[in-house]
Design an enzyme around this catalytic site. Structure first.
Site, PDB file in Angstrom:
ATOM      1  CD1 TRP A 200       9.615  -9.424  -7.609  1.00  0.00           C
ATOM      2  CD2 TRP A 200      10.299  -7.442  -6.602  1.00  0.00           C
ATOM      3  NE1 TRP A 200      10.732  -9.354  -6.678  1.00  0.00           N
ATOM      4  CE2 TRP A 200      11.055  -8.068  -6.068  1.00  0.00           C
ATOM      5  CE3 TRP A 200      10.041  -5.838  -6.351  1.00  0.00           C
ATOM      6  CZ2 TRP A 200      12.203  -7.768  -4.996  1.00  0.00           C
ATOM      7  CZ3 TRP A 200      11.226  -5.712  -5.473  1.00  0.00           C
ATOM      8  CH2 TRP A 200      12.127  -6.415  -4.756  1.00  0.00           C
TER       9      TRP A 200
ATOM     10  CG  ASN B  38       0.011  -6.893  -7.246  1.00  0.00           C
ATOM     11  OD1 ASN B  38      -1.009  -6.271  -7.815  1.00  0.00           O
ATOM     12  ND2 ASN B  38       0.549  -8.030  -7.822  1.00  0.00           N
TER      13      ASN B  38
ATOM     14  CG  ASN C 214       6.668   0.876  -5.338  1.00  0.00           C
ATOM     15  OD1 ASN C 214       5.776   1.628  -5.876  1.00  0.00           O
ATOM     16  ND2 ASN C 214       7.942   1.030  -5.187  1.00  0.00           N
TER      17      ASN C 214
ATOM     18  N   PRO D 290       3.004   2.436  -8.067  1.00  0.00           N
ATOM     19  CG  PRO D 290       2.988   4.425  -6.822  1.00  0.00           C
ATOM     20  CD  PRO D 290       2.989   2.977  -6.539  1.00  0.00           C
ATOM     21  CB  VAL D 291       8.040   1.584  -8.867  1.00  0.00           C
ATOM     22  CG1 VAL D 291       9.116   0.756  -9.744  1.00  0.00           C
ATOM     23  CG2 VAL D 291       8.657   2.456  -8.195  1.00  0.00           C
ATOM     24  CG  HIS D 292       3.533  -2.779 -11.637  1.00  0.00           C
ATOM     25  ND1 HIS D 292       4.159  -3.897 -12.261  1.00  0.00           N
ATOM     26  CD2 HIS D 292       2.062  -3.019 -12.270  1.00  0.00           C
ATOM     27  CE1 HIS D 292       3.297  -4.355 -13.017  1.00  0.00           C
ATOM     28  NE2 HIS D 292       2.135  -4.009 -12.943  1.00  0.00           N
TER      29      HIS D 292
ATOM     30  CG  HIS E 198      17.018  -2.246  -5.727  1.00  0.00           C
ATOM     31  ND1 HIS E 198      16.080  -2.094  -6.605  1.00  0.00           N
ATOM     32  CD2 HIS E 198      16.104  -2.226  -4.518  1.00  0.00           C
ATOM     33  CE1 HIS E 198      14.568  -2.363  -6.018  1.00  0.00           C
ATOM     34  NE2 HIS E 198      14.898  -2.540  -4.784  1.00  0.00           N
TER      35      HIS E 198
ATOM     36  CE1 TYR F  68      34.287  -3.143  13.140  1.00  0.00           C
ATOM     37  CE2 TYR F  68      35.240  -4.769  11.890  1.00  0.00           C
ATOM     38  CZ  TYR F  68      35.235  -4.206  13.046  1.00  0.00           C
ATOM     39  OH  TYR F  68      36.051  -4.368  13.968  1.00  0.00           O
TER      40      TYR F  68
END
Length: 449
Positions: free
Chosen positions: A337, A339, A341, A343-345, A378, A440
């Site tokens: 987590w 590495n 992403n 920019p978010v890290h 999320h 569904y």
């Protein structure tokens, strides 16, 4: 005379090196010149050998060959399912109504409010407390307004809603960083600092005039940051010397190619599997869904984090191209987590995790708070566009905490890396199928009955 003409034979064949009989024979070698030495086999970890390019190519070939049969069976059973019109229908219900695009345009209002507020704060027209209140209201509306429109306007499709909420989430994180950095600049100005700290400005790759606060509060600077492939604001971003057209065109070609592959794979491969899984109170959890879902995820990662972000960075001459690290070598969930992403890290570390530590909170609490924030977004990006709230994405993210503890405590090395891969390959398709099943049941079960 004969000896003078032929020369001294002892010079040609000295006594110390006598001639040996036989064709191709040579002088005997020194017995001390051995052909063996102490060394490890290449596949042993102690050998230090790391060049497994041939093994990687073999894996790729085997992957292609193993999926070629599934591809042919899919074509023979379903025919060609790719329809370019579906691309438009995913974003638009009515060709004369573009609510998602209108919402993206409206986001400029919140950007201009943030810029105007910072200008007033720099002039002293607003107090810090009032400015903070304006920023909080602006960001709160920025978070809730698009969600309300997506939920209340039927013409907004699920894909269009995801695009809108993703855009607004990025703008929200950028404006939060913009607010923090300008506040830090005002603090330094109050202390009569002669230079900005290293965290607020960085050296450029070329000689350019440094921007100092409040000279950064311009429309050009704001919109450069909005479009730059980063979530963390700085007064002076590292810049590349020029735009490399060959690099730019390669990334553009990759973007188009990967998009077509992802779209074709989704329509031809994923839709039949999803349709076969749409049965009341029944979820088809098997490798027929997990493998294509995982491959699409990998292709999306390359398309977005490598091709798209590098294309944007090259177009804007943005120097920092580290959008990801070697997350595929992760031996712990935490390393993954941190590495996959970057920019978010960086944003979480700079504007959320470290401020919590400075306020006296423990590392465990701060890490849990970061996962909670990530779980919220999320779920926000999935449940709102689908117009249903099941918390599968939220619970999946929060489950990373005990998983990270277990892997870090009991698994090491290759076992830890295998555990990370298993969680990616199995966990994500499970959550996707839960949403497929619930969607569904809500939208199609009553119609079928």
């Amino acid at each position: 005379m004969a000896l003078r003409q032929t020369g001294d034979l002892s010079r040609v064949y000295p006594a110390s090196r006598p001639m040996t009989a036989g064709i191709g024979s040579s002088a005997p070698r020194d017995p001390g010149n051995n052909c063996h030495k102490t060394q490890e086999s290449l596949l042993s970890s102690a050998s230090g050998y790391k060049n497994y390019r041939g093994v990687l190519n073999w894996c790729v070939v085997m992957l292609v060959l193993s999926n070629a049969r599934l591809f042919l069976e899919n074509l023979l059973r379903y025919g060609v399912l790719v329809d370019p019109i579906q691309v438009v229908s995913l974003f638009l219900n009515d060709p004369y109504s573009w609510p998602a695009a209108c919402l993206v345009i409206v986001s400029n209002v919140f950007i201009l409010v943030a810029l105007y507020t910072e200008r007033q704060l720099s002039k002293g027209s607003l107090s810090e407390l009032v400015g903070l209140l304006v920023h909080c209201i602006n960001m709160a509306v920025l978070l809730t307004f698009p969600a309300a429109v997506v939920l209340l306007v039927p013409s907004v499709t699920s894909v269009g809603g995801l695009f809108v909420l993703g855009t607004y989430t990025i703008v929200l994180l950028k404006l939060y960083s913009y607010k923090d950095v300008n506040f830090w600049c005002r603090e330094l100005s109050t202390m009569k600092a002669k230079k900005l700290s290293r965290s607020l400005s960085c050296k450029s790759h070329i000689r350019e005039r440094k921007v100092c606060y409040p000279g950064n509060l311009t429309l050009r600077d704001m919109y450069y940051f909005i479009f730059a492939p980063t979530l963390c604001y700085e007064l002076n971003f590292p810049r590349s010397p020029k735009i490399r057209m060959s690099f730019l065109l390669r990334r553009l070609f990759e973007m188009v190619r990967k998009y077509l592959i992802i779209f074709f794979s989704f329509c031809q491969w994923m839709i039949p599997i999803i349709q076969s899984s749409m049965k009341p109170l029944e979820v088809n959890l098997n490798l027929s869904f997990q493998v294509p879902n995982h491959l699409l995820w990998l292709m999306f990662f390359y398309w977005f984090f490598h091709s798209s972000l590098n294309f944007t960075a090259e177009l804007l001459r943005f120097g920092d191209r580290q959008f990801y690290k070697d997350w595929w070598n992760s031996e712990s969930v935490t390393y993954f987590w941190q590495n996959w992403n970057i920019p978010v890290h960086k944003w979480c570390l700079r504007h959320f995790y470290k401020p919590l530590l400075r306020r006296g909170f423990s590392k465990m609490f701060s890490q849990s708070a970061v996962f909670f924030l990530s779980a919220f977004f999320h779920e926000y990006l999935v449940s709102v566009p689908l117009r249903m709230f099941r918390l599968w994405a939220f619970m999946g993210m929060m489950a990373q905490l005990p998983l990270a503890w277990f892997v870090g405590r009991f698994l090491r090395g290759n076992y830890g890396n295998a555990a990370v891969w298993i969680s990616i390959i199995i966990g994500q398709p499970f959550a996707v199928l839960m949403y497929v099943h619930d969607y569904y049941v809500i939208h199609y079960r009553q119609e079928g009955e």
